[in-house]
Design an enzyme around this catalytic site. Structure first.
Site, PDB file in Angstrom:
ATOM      1  N   HIS A 102     -30.198 -14.426   4.241  1.00 24.36           N
ATOM      2  CA  HIS A 102     -28.908 -15.065   3.977  1.00 24.36           C
ATOM      3  C   HIS A 102     -27.929 -14.067   3.362  1.00 24.36           C
ATOM      4  O   HIS A 102     -26.795 -13.897   3.839  1.00 24.36           O
ATOM      5  CB  HIS A 102     -29.130 -16.250   3.033  1.00 24.36           C
ATOM      6  N   GLU A 103     -28.377 -13.382   2.317  1.00 25.89           N
ATOM      7  CA  GLU A 103     -27.486 -12.446   1.627  1.00 25.89           C
ATOM      8  C   GLU A 103     -27.163 -11.232   2.494  1.00 25.89           C
ATOM      9  O   GLU A 103     -26.067 -10.665   2.396  1.00 25.89           O
ATOM     10  CB  GLU A 103     -28.103 -12.008   0.294  1.00 25.89           C
ATOM     11  N   HIS A 106     -24.226 -11.935   4.619  1.00 31.16           N
ATOM     12  CA  HIS A 106     -22.993 -11.685   3.857  1.00 31.16           C
ATOM     13  C   HIS A 106     -22.671 -10.188   3.825  1.00 31.16           C
ATOM     14  O   HIS A 106     -21.509  -9.790   3.967  1.00 31.16           O
ATOM     15  CB  HIS A 106     -23.142 -12.196   2.421  1.00 31.16           C
TER      16      HIS A 106
END
Length: 203
Positions: A102-103, A106
């Protein structure tokens, strides 16, 4: 800048003030072990490392840090500081895998699309993509959470919207959850359909 909120923090481990220094050290050590394994062996994590590199960035393992977090969240990303993994809220290595993936979405967005993290729509778009592409909204994961009662065809999108809104509501420019849901709905279609750097939602 971007934080991944945990939906049921009280069911995992209490915040830092409830943990002894020895327990904090134990949790961080276990988190570091999970992190090292995922960096070496996780297909999604290794793929994102490669895609960030191809986009002109570099993910230093030194900028992926396991920490004890006071706020109930799984992790966070800051364009200057890197990735935070919350050792006291990550229950096992597969949760860490999805959180790190997820990160890294980003991180990729920050490099590839020059995200303005103070822009609510930019933030919401990256949260939608991260929730969708990381695996945290995989059908089987959501099916288990909801005891099989979800509608399979819409379950993934529902999960993505919920998780994105939970992250956006923490933005300093977001008024409340209704505002977060409004922003997410506004950009959802275009951001959800953008699966770069994947060819499709892989799970």
């Amino acid at each position: 800048m971007s934080e991944q909120n945990n939906e049921k923090p009280n069911e995992i481990i209490p915040p830092s003030k409830a943990l002894s220094p020895e327990k904090q050290e134990e949790l961080c050590k276990k988190c570091d072990e999970y992190k090292a394994w995922m960096i070496n062996y996780s297909p999604s994590v290794r793929f994102m490392f490669d895609q960030i590199k191809q986009s002109g960035g570099y993910v230093s393992p030194k900028k992926i840090n396991c920490q004890i977090c006071d706020d109930p969240k799984l992790g966070g990303f800051h364009p200057d500081l890197g990735i935070q993994l919350c050792a006291n809220y990550i229950s096992d290595k597969w949760v860490l895998n999805d959180t790190l993936s997820h990160e890294l979405v980003h991180w990729y967005d920050n490099i590839r699309f020059k995200v303005d993290w103070m822009d609510l729509k930019h933030h919401a778009c990256s949260e939608i993509r991260a929730a969708s592409l990381s695996g945290e909204c995989a059908i089987l994961t959501e099916f288990k959470k909801n005891l099989g009662m979800m509608k399979m065809s819409k379950g993934h999108q529902t999960c993505v919207k919920r998780r994105a809104a939970l992250s956006v509501v923490g933005h300093p420019k977001c008024k409340d959850m209704d505002h977060a849901n409004e922003i997410v709905d506004e950009v959802f279609r275009s951001c959800f359909n953008d699966t770069r750097p994947f060819e499709m939602i892989y799970r």
